[in-house]
Design a protein around this motif. Structure first.
Motif, mmCIF file in Angstrom:
data_model
loop_
_atom_site.group_PDB
_atom_site.id
_atom_site.type_symbol
_atom_site.label_atom_id
_atom_site.label_comp_id
_atom_site.label_asym_id
_atom_site.label_seq_id
_atom_site.Cartn_x
_atom_site.Cartn_y
_atom_site.Cartn_z
ATOM 1 N N ASP A 188 0.888 -1.230 -0.103
ATOM 2 C CA ASP A 188 -0.112 0.144 -0.052
ATOM 3 C C ASP A 188 0.898 1.281 0.128
ATOM 4 N N ASP A 189 2.080 1.250 0.652
ATOM 5 C CA ASP A 189 2.827 2.474 0.699
ATOM 6 C C ASP A 189 3.502 2.597 -0.477
ATOM 7 N N THR A 190 4.040 1.485 -1.091
ATOM 8 C CA THR A 190 4.633 1.451 -2.431
ATOM 9 C C THR A 190 3.853 1.800 -3.573
ATOM 10 N N ALA A 191 2.614 0.964 -3.612
ATOM 11 C CA ALA A 191 1.957 1.238 -4.923
ATOM 12 C C ALA A 191 0.334 1.400 -4.698
ATOM 13 N N GLY A 192 -0.007 1.474 -3.557
ATOM 14 C CA GLY A 192 -1.558 1.744 -3.229
ATOM 15 C C GLY A 192 -1.974 3.147 -3.632
ATOM 16 N N GLY A 193 -3.176 3.138 -4.227
ATOM 17 C CA GLY A 193 -3.830 4.461 -4.235
ATOM 18 C C GLY A 193 -3.780 4.731 -6.046
ATOM 19 N N LEU A 194 -2.966 4.154 -6.533
ATOM 20 C CA LEU A 194 -2.639 4.683 -7.765
ATOM 21 C C LEU A 194 -3.923 4.128 -8.917
ATOM 22 N N PRO A 195 -4.229 5.226 -9.907
ATOM 23 C CA PRO A 195 -5.330 4.830 -10.741
ATOM 24 C C PRO A 195 -5.120 3.457 -11.641
ATOM 25 N N ALA A 196 -6.061 3.188 -12.301
ATOM 26 C CA ALA A 196 -6.012 2.031 -13.167
ATOM 27 C C ALA A 196 -5.305 2.575 -14.430
ATOM 28 N N THR A 197 -5.290 3.768 -14.966
ATOM 29 C CA THR A 197 -4.757 4.260 -16.114
ATOM 30 C C THR A 197 -3.255 4.350 -15.915
ATOM 31 N N PHE A 198 -2.879 4.412 -14.780
ATOM 32 C CA PHE A 198 -1.433 4.424 -14.554
ATOM 33 C C PHE A 198 -1.071 3.003 -14.639
ATOM 34 N N TRP A 199 -1.591 1.980 -14.215
ATOM 35 C CA TRP A 199 -1.142 0.621 -14.469
ATOM 36 C C TRP A 199 -0.829 0.406 -15.813
ATOM 37 N N TYR A 200 -1.974 0.772 -16.554
ATOM 38 C CA TYR A 200 -1.855 0.515 -18.122
ATOM 39 C C TYR A 200 -0.791 1.226 -18.816
ATOM 40 N N LEU A 201 -0.480 2.393 -18.228
ATOM 41 C CA LEU A 201 0.608 2.933 -18.900
ATOM 42 C C LEU A 201 1.963 2.393 -18.504
ATOM 43 N N TRP A 202 2.093 1.885 -17.095
ATOM 44 C CA TRP A 202 3.207 1.040 -16.869
ATOM 45 C C TRP A 202 3.317 -0.076 -17.462
ATOM 46 N N SER A 203 2.107 -0.871 -17.486
ATOM 47 C CA SER A 203 2.262 -1.953 -18.412
ATOM 48 C C SER A 203 2.759 -1.998 -19.695
ATOM 49 N N GLY A 204 2.320 -0.914 -20.422
ATOM 50 C CA GLY A 204 2.889 -0.427 -21.950
ATOM 51 C C GLY A 204 4.124 -0.209 -21.809
ATOM 52 N N LEU A 205 4.709 0.568 -20.768
ATOM 53 C CA LEU A 205 6.159 0.908 -20.654
ATOM 54 C C LEU A 205 6.971 -0.129 -20.575
ATOM 55 N N LEU A 206 6.543 -1.153 -19.535
ATOM 56 C CA LEU A 206 7.088 -2.436 -19.358
ATOM 57 C C LEU A 206 7.427 -3.456 -20.607
ATOM 58 N N ILE A 207 6.064 -3.324 -21.310
ATOM 59 C CA ILE A 207 6.086 -4.245 -22.464
ATOM 60 C C ILE A 207 7.243 -3.636 -23.540
ATOM 61 N N ASN A 208 7.173 -2.326 -23.621
ATOM 62 C CA ASN A 208 8.053 -1.763 -24.606
ATOM 63 C C ASN A 208 9.378 -1.784 -24.479
ATOM 64 N N ARG A 209 9.868 -1.575 -23.152
ATOM 65 C CA ARG A 209 11.251 -1.821 -22.765
ATOM 66 C C ARG A 209 11.648 -3.251 -22.859
ATOM 67 N N ALA A 210 10.958 -4.115 -22.536
ATOM 68 C CA ALA A 210 11.098 -5.558 -22.448
ATOM 69 C C ALA A 210 11.355 -5.988 -24.022
ATOM 70 N N GLY A 211 10.792 -5.248 -24.839
ATOM 71 C CA GLY A 211 10.840 -5.788 -26.228
ATOM 72 C C GLY A 211 11.813 -4.870 -27.097
ATOM 73 N N ALA A 212 12.304 -3.812 -26.520
ATOM 74 C CA ALA A 212 12.977 -2.834 -27.266
ATOM 75 C C ALA A 212 14.669 -3.384 -27.248
ATOM 76 N N PHE A 213 15.148 -4.289 -28.079
ATOM 77 C CA PHE A 213 16.249 -4.945 -27.991
ATOM 78 C C PHE A 213 17.111 -4.749 -29.199
ATOM 79 N N ALA A 214 16.280 -4.872 -30.181
ATOM 80 C CA ALA A 214 16.964 -4.616 -31.628
ATOM 81 C C ALA A 214 17.975 -3.836 -31.691
#
Length: 418
Positions: A9-35
């Motif tokens: 809760d102290d680390t990630a609680g209270g963050l809106p759903a849109t943030f988590w979708y942005l966060w997921s997009g960033l994670l996928i983007n970076r994990a796949g950005a290897f070429a």
């Protein structure tokens, strides 16, 4: 279990759903950005380019990145965050497919520059969208999670890149394109437009001009912060530019360098989530001064490093400094930006990194050649200067942020020179 829940809760609680979708997009983007990590190897091994020509093509990618950073900031404030993110991701996926099947070096160079541009465009839009949707009290945690996702994604990308490059360069580019497209799908389906049109509450236009990118470029308080961030970026770039040369001069193998870099990445992935609670009681300027001081100490210690254990110990010190710096650095940048120019301010801020990626090797190579181990004393001194700068610049920054908040409540303007 209760302790774990309280920590979450102290680390990630209270963050809106849109943030988590942005966060997921960033994670996928970076994990796949290897070429692009293997672009120089691809050019020399598969396309027969010389080392110097490969360097020029990689440089074109970097130049495109600098242009894309500014373009992404302007478009995110005009078109919107979601539109800019989608355009950049779809463009990157298409260009990556083009790179996969291109054979002529001139075409590859042009495509590399365009890929650099679209790869850099999302950064201002991502951060501006996070600031749009996350309440101010939770932004430090949000930025901490963003930094964690970025580094976790890069760690995954580094592992996947080696495997794919050995199997097939074609697969390397096509899987990168597929991952970028997957991030675009997440954004298209789950991320709404976060830019809201409102009456301007911005620093006053320069010479009567309408507020725009020039406003950020003439905002003295903001530029002082950008300058200090540039010094921090120069320190950070030592690990990928000058340190490998120093380790080779000390007789260490490339595997030793890989171990030092891997240790830093592992520390960030494991420990970054605990940073917000640690730094929350302290002023941002104090945290940045301490973090930059730790980086100065870590790099300065390389003056006496002649074996792997000392390099590993120094890496622990400077990585802790990087971890502490990430949340307040991002939050101050967000706080200083007027809402209507949020992405433009982000784009100017993000220019510090390509600038540092040029300055660090260009001047660092000369410094190492002529000063030897004394180079690390210069780097340490630079970090101490930045630490002192944060302590001196902290009070004016805080007054500026307070003025922006009051102006936003009253619908007034704030001078960019304040």
């Amino acid at each position: 279990m209760r302790g774990l829940r309280r920590w979450w809760d102290d680390t990630a609680g209270g963050l809106p759903a849109t943030f988590w979708y942005l966060w997921s997009g960033l994670l996928i983007n970076r994990a796949g950005a290897f070429a692009m990590l293997f672009l120089s190897l691809y050019l020399t091994a598969a396309r027969g380019a010389s080392a110097s020509l490969a360097g020029l093509v990689v440089g074109a990618y970097g130049a495109g990145g600098a242009a894309g950073t500014l373009l992404g900031g302007v478009l995110a404030d005009r078109w919107g965050r979601r539109s800019t993110l989608l355009a950049a991701h779809l463009g990157a996926a298409g260009l990556m497919v083009g790179l996969a099947f291109s054979r002529h070096l001139a075409v590859i160079a042009v495509l590399a520059a365009l890929v650099g541009m679209v790869h850099s465009m999302p950064s201002p839009a991502f951060v501006a969208a996070i600031v749009d949707v996350v309440p101010e009290a939770r932004r430090s945690r949000a930025f901490n999670l963003q930094f964690w996702a970025f580094n976790l994604g890069m760690a995954v990308a580094s592992l996947l890149a080696g495997v794919l490059a050995e199997a097939s360069f074609l697969a390397l580019f096509l899987v990168d394109a597929a991952a970028t497209l997957a991030a675009a799908v997440v954004i298209a389906l789950k991320v709404p437009e976060t830019l809201t049109r409102r009456p301007a509450v911005t620093p006053r236009a320069v010479a009567g001009r309408r507020p725009g990118l020039h406003t950020a470029l003439t905002d003295r308080t903001f530029l002082a912060f950008v300058g200090l961030t540039f010094l921090l970026a120069v320190l950070t770039m030592q690990t990928s530019t000058i340190m490998p040369l120093a380790m080779r001069a000390d007789g260490l193998r490339p595997s030793a360098y890989g171990l030092v870099v891997a240790l830093g990445g592992a520390l960030i992935v494991v420990g970054q989530l605990f940073v917000p609670r640690l730094i929350e009681p302290y002023r941002k300027s104090t945290v940045l001064a301490v973090s930059t001081g730790l980086m100065a100490l870590g790099f300065g210690a390389l003056t006496v490093a002649d074996g792997l254990p000392l390099y590993l110990g120094a890496a622990v010190v400077w990585t802790v400094g990087q971890m502490l710096a990430a949340p307040p650095n991002a939050q101050i940048n967000a706080d200083l930006a007027p809402p209507e120019l949020r992405a433009r301010y982000q784009s100017v801020f993000y220019l510090t990194f390509p600038a540092a990626s040029f300055v660090a090797p260009a001047l660092g190579g000369l410094s190492l050649q002529h000063l030897g181990e004394g180079h690390w004393l210069v780097v340490g001194a630079l970090g101490l200067v930045a630490a002192a700068g944060h302590l001196l610049a902290g009070p004016p920054r805080e007054r500026r942020v307070a003025a922006l908040r009051v102006a936003a409540e009253r619908g007034e303007t704030v001078s960019a020179g304040r």
